[in-house]
Design an enzyme around this catalytic site. Sequence first.
Site, PDB file in Angstrom:
ATOM      1  N   HIS A  64      11.813   4.715   6.518  1.00 36.79           N
ATOM      2  CA  HIS A  64      10.969   5.225   5.432  1.00 36.79           C
ATOM      3  C   HIS A  64      11.191   6.722   5.246  1.00 36.79           C
ATOM      4  O   HIS A  64      11.323   7.197   4.121  1.00 36.79           O
ATOM      5  CB  HIS A  64       9.491   4.957   5.727  1.00 36.79           C
ATOM      6  CG  HIS A  64       8.988   3.651   5.213  1.00 36.79           C
ATOM      7  ND1 HIS A  64       8.108   3.560   4.170  1.00 36.79           N
ATOM      8  CD2 HIS A  64       9.239   2.375   5.596  1.00 36.79           C
ATOM      9  CE1 HIS A  64       7.831   2.294   3.929  1.00 36.79           C
ATOM     10  NE2 HIS A  64       8.504   1.545   4.790  1.00 36.79           N
ATOM     11  N   GLY A  82       1.704  -6.220  -2.452  1.00 37.93           N
ATOM     12  CA  GLY A  82       2.794  -7.194  -2.436  1.00 37.93           C
ATOM     13  C   GLY A  82       3.011  -7.686  -1.023  1.00 37.93           C
ATOM     14  O   GLY A  82       2.369  -7.219  -0.079  1.00 37.93           O
ATOM     15  N   GLY A  83       3.920  -8.619  -0.896  1.00 42.24           N
ATOM     16  CA  GLY A  83       4.233  -9.169   0.413  1.00 42.24           C
ATOM     17  C   GLY A  83       5.188  -8.273   1.189  1.00 42.24           C
ATOM     18  O   GLY A  83       5.619  -7.220   0.714  1.00 42.24           O
ATOM     19  N   GLY A 124       9.243  -4.479  -1.824  1.00 48.29           N
ATOM     20  CA  GLY A 124       9.632  -3.274  -2.539  1.00 48.29           C
ATOM     21  C   GLY A 124       8.471  -2.378  -2.906  1.00 48.29           C
ATOM     22  O   GLY A 124       8.629  -1.406  -3.644  1.00 48.29           O
ATOM     23  N   ARG A 152      12.947   9.136   1.886  1.00 47.59           N
ATOM     24  CA  ARG A 152      12.230  10.195   1.165  1.00 47.59           C
ATOM     25  C   ARG A 152      13.034  11.492   1.199  1.00 47.59           C
ATOM     26  O   ARG A 152      13.703  11.801   2.164  1.00 47.59           O
ATOM     27  CB  ARG A 152      10.849  10.413   1.778  1.00 47.59           C
ATOM     28  CG  ARG A 152       9.965   9.194   1.647  1.00 47.59           C
ATOM     29  CD  ARG A 152       8.527   9.491   1.978  1.00 47.59           C
ATOM     30  NE  ARG A 152       8.288  10.038   3.292  1.00 47.59           N
ATOM     31  CZ  ARG A 152       8.001   9.320   4.374  1.00 47.59           C
ATOM     32  NH1 ARG A 152       7.967   8.017   4.290  1.00 47.59           N
ATOM     33  NH2 ARG A 152       7.761   9.904   5.517  1.00 47.59           N
ATOM     34  N   ARG A 181       8.386  -6.712   2.563  1.00 48.47           N
ATOM     35  CA  ARG A 181       9.709  -6.434   1.986  1.00 48.47           C
ATOM     36  C   ARG A 181       9.782  -6.757   0.490  1.00 48.47           C
ATOM     37  O   ARG A 181      10.819  -7.124  -0.040  1.00 48.47           O
ATOM     38  CB  ARG A 181      10.801  -7.201   2.737  1.00 48.47           C
ATOM     39  CG  ARG A 181      10.965  -6.778   4.172  1.00 48.47           C
ATOM     40  CD  ARG A 181      11.551  -5.386   4.213  1.00 48.47           C
ATOM     41  NE  ARG A 181      11.805  -4.956   5.569  1.00 48.47           N
ATOM     42  CZ  ARG A 181      11.381  -3.819   6.065  1.00 48.47           C
ATOM     43  NH1 ARG A 181      10.663  -3.006   5.337  1.00 48.47           N
ATOM     44  NH2 ARG A 181      11.665  -3.480   7.293  1.00 48.47           N
TER      45      ARG A 181
END
Length: 167
Positions: free
Chosen positions: A50, A9-10, A14, A54, A12
């Site tokens: 990030h 995906g691009g 998700g 988590r 940001r």
Amino acid sequence: MARIILVTGGARSGKSAIAESRTLGLGPEAVYIATAQAFDAEMEARIAAHQARRGPEWVTHQEPLALVSALDATDGKPRLVDCLTLWLTNLMLAGRDWQAAGRDLVAALPRQSAPVVLVTNEVGAGIVPDNRLARDFRDAAGVLNQWVAQAADEVILAVAGLPLKVK
């Protein structure tokens, strides 16, 4: 053979959150293979964000270049590789043969006994970059993504935080 999932995906879009959720759905504990390197404060903040997202069910394994070795060393639990485009950047900036490394990665995926989820950026949907290094990177990322997508059992495109199954 392990289940291989590619999430693309691009920026940001998700994709990391989708990949983290998918990986934890494959087992109660997981290994996060991080390819990012913090060369400045902005990247340090991105990595920290990030890590904060988590929970304790993750074991982080930092590996900016030797991705196949990291996969082999952590086999046994579901793994998340985040991300292939940063790994590619590291290889190119280090003057490594990204094509040989990419072929080695694709060859290593089927021999994994535990699932592997890989995150990558879709960089080819924008404008043509104005310099050779950026064009070389865009082209290399497109080729690497195609190789891994062919080897994957499942490919997910992240759009606005939503997973769209492509394969």
